[in-house]
Design a protein around this motif. Structure first.
Motif, PDB file in Angstrom:
ATOM      1  N   PRO A   1      -9.396  -8.371  -6.614  1.00  0.00           N
ATOM      2  CA  PRO A   1      -8.154  -7.814  -6.472  1.00  0.00           C
ATOM      3  C   PRO A   1      -8.058  -6.575  -5.786  1.00  0.00           C
ATOM      4  O   PRO A   1      -8.680  -5.822  -5.537  1.00  0.00           O
ATOM      5  N   ALA A   2      -6.556  -6.376  -5.525  1.00  0.00           N
ATOM      6  CA  ALA A   2      -6.342  -5.293  -4.887  1.00  0.00           C
ATOM      7  C   ALA A   2      -6.570  -3.575  -5.734  1.00  0.00           C
ATOM      8  O   ALA A   2      -6.468  -3.941  -6.952  1.00  0.00           O
ATOM      9  N   PRO A   3      -7.429  -2.946  -5.237  1.00  0.00           N
ATOM     10  CA  PRO A   3      -7.794  -1.648  -6.021  1.00  0.00           C
ATOM     11  C   PRO A   3      -6.513  -0.826  -6.261  1.00  0.00           C
ATOM     12  O   PRO A   3      -5.735  -0.813  -5.599  1.00  0.00           O
ATOM     13  N   ARG A   4      -6.338  -0.664  -7.548  1.00  0.00           N
ATOM     14  CA  ARG A   4      -4.995   0.072  -8.032  1.00  0.00           C
ATOM     15  C   ARG A   4      -5.033   1.341  -7.558  1.00  0.00           C
ATOM     16  O   ARG A   4      -3.903   1.834  -6.896  1.00  0.00           O
ATOM     17  N   ARG A   5      -6.129   2.207  -7.492  1.00  0.00           N
ATOM     18  CA  ARG A   5      -5.824   3.572  -6.842  1.00  0.00           C
ATOM     19  C   ARG A   5      -7.179   3.783  -6.127  1.00  0.00           C
ATOM     20  O   ARG A   5      -8.365   3.245  -6.418  1.00  0.00           O
ATOM     21  N   VAL A   6      -7.229   4.516  -4.794  1.00  0.00           N
ATOM     22  CA  VAL A   6      -8.243   4.679  -3.800  1.00  0.00           C
ATOM     23  C   VAL A   6      -8.122   5.975  -3.568  1.00  0.00           C
ATOM     24  O   VAL A   6      -7.359   6.681  -2.914  1.00  0.00           O
ATOM     25  N   VAL A   7      -9.235   6.732  -4.009  1.00  0.00           N
ATOM     26  CA  VAL A   7      -9.430   8.260  -3.722  1.00  0.00           C
ATOM     27  C   VAL A   7     -10.200   8.452  -2.637  1.00  0.00           C
ATOM     28  O   VAL A   7     -11.425   7.991  -2.454  1.00  0.00           O
ATOM     29  N   LEU A   8      -9.863   9.177  -1.510  1.00  0.00           N
ATOM     30  CA  LEU A   8     -10.307   9.248  -0.282  1.00  0.00           C
ATOM     31  C   LEU A   8     -10.587  11.096  -0.031  1.00  0.00           C
ATOM     32  O   LEU A   8      -9.568  11.555   0.046  1.00  0.00           O
TER      33      LEU A   8
ATOM     34  N   ILE B   1       0.853  -1.197   0.126  1.00  0.00           N
ATOM     35  CA  ILE B   1      -0.118   0.070   0.086  1.00  0.00           C
ATOM     36  C   ILE B   1       0.925   1.180  -0.026  1.00  0.00           C
ATOM     37  O   ILE B   1       1.659   1.281   0.996  1.00  0.00           O
ATOM     38  N   GLN B   2       0.558   1.989  -0.954  1.00  0.00           N
ATOM     39  CA  GLN B   2       1.462   3.465  -1.254  1.00  0.00           C
ATOM     40  C   GLN B   2       0.506   4.438  -0.683  1.00  0.00           C
ATOM     41  O   GLN B   2      -0.484   4.810  -1.401  1.00  0.00           O
TER      42      GLN B   2
ATOM     43  N   VAL C   1      -8.535   2.516   4.242  1.00  0.00           N
ATOM     44  CA  VAL C   1      -7.140   2.041   3.790  1.00  0.00           C
ATOM     45  C   VAL C   1      -7.017   0.608   4.285  1.00  0.00           C
ATOM     46  O   VAL C   1      -6.641  -0.317   3.526  1.00  0.00           O
ATOM     47  N   ILE C   2      -7.268   0.292   5.599  1.00  0.00           N
ATOM     48  CA  ILE C   2      -7.494  -0.897   6.083  1.00  0.00           C
ATOM     49  C   ILE C   2      -8.445  -1.735   5.173  1.00  0.00           C
ATOM     50  O   ILE C   2      -8.031  -3.088   5.183  1.00  0.00           O
TER      51      ILE C   2
END
Length: 281
Positions: free
Chosen positions: A237-244, A132-133, A229-230
């Motif tokens: 699959p892992a979401p490539r980008r997560v906008v918060l 996670i970045q 985030v958790i």
């Protein structure tokens, strides 16, 4: 939710601290790094059996390799690696010093790259894991007065986007987190301002000089952001980008919409530079 083991850089404050507190409260294990040992003694006292703490300066590649290897060795396995350590550098490109440029790139970009690289052999051997970045709305948008900070965030987003495609076959997912402004200590603790030049007074780049003023309080809730985030780790699959954050969503949408519109206008120009399909006899 299964118990997991997390490796998180920069757990003494901001999102790193919030993530760590929530994870420990939920029963997970955390291997956390700090630049100042003792800054998380309160957490160690309460969760001594599930909190592993080590010193780490992410600008020191040799230390990164040693600390990551030690964490995997001592904890057995690590499910999630979170690149959280970083800071903001604001000021016009001409205002920031050479040393400031080198340090923010070494920290936000190269440091994150090297943490990921150090973890990859271990994650591959496990056959699973998440990276996670922690990025920012600044990883997709551009604002005058933040050119060097955004260079570090755009750079790490490009790296992680490509890395996700490199390691998916090994069962490793990669997610880039893009929060907007949040009420952490970012503005008042981990943000550096360049020495102002009078030439930029009143210019668009000068607007960032007021970012630490109380009237610029952010709308994002760090507790909710950390919880979101958790939750991404449960997504496959892992979401490539997560906008918060609504501010991040609005700014990124406006930027991408404008960029796509400008892109479409160049269709004919782009095609005009190809080799002709006609065969010359």
């Amino acid at each position: 939710m299964p118990q997991r083991t997390w490796f998180i850089t920069g757990i003494n404050s901001g999102f790193g601290r919030e993530l760590t507190e929530q994870l420990l409260h939920h029963g997970d294990r955390v291997a956390g790094t700090v630049r100042t040992l003792g800054s998380t003694d309160d957490l160690s006292a309460e969760y001594s059996d599930r909190l592993w703490v080590a010193h780490l300066d992410v600008t020191d590649t040799d230390e990164i390799k040693a600390v990551v290897a030690r964490a995997f060795t001592e904890l057995g396995s690590i499910d999630v690696v979170v690149n959280n350590a970083g800071y903001g550098l604001f000021g016009a490109a001409e205002e920031v010093s050479d040393d400031q440029i080198a340090h923010v790139i070494d920290t936000n970009l190269i440091g994150s790259i090297q943490v990921a690289r150090a973890a990859l052999p271990h994650l591959r051997m496990q056959g699973h894991g998440r990276i996670i970045q922690m990025s920012s709305v600044a990883g997709q948008t551009a604002m005058p007065g933040a050119s060097l900070y955004q260079a570090s965030k755009w750079g790490i987003e490009g790296f992680m986007d490509a890395l996700a495609q490199e390691v998916a076959a090994f069962g490793i997912g990669v997610s880039i987190i893009e929060p907007g402004g949040a009420r952490t200590n970012f503005r008042h603790g981990s943000l550096q301002l360049a020495e102002p030049m009078s030439a930029y007074d009143g210019s668009p780049a000068a607007m960032v000089r007021a970012i630490q003023q109380p009237e610029h309080e952010s709308s994002g809730d760090p507790v909710k952001i950390a919880a979101a985030v958790i939750r991404t780790v449960d997504q496959t699959p892992a979401p490539r980008r997560v906008v918060l954050g609504s501010d991040s969503f609005g700014a990124i949408k406006a930027t991408l919409t404008a960029r796509l519109a400008a892109h479409e206008l160049q269709r004919d120009l782009a095609s005009s530079t190809d080799f002709s399909s006609a065969v010359n006899l």
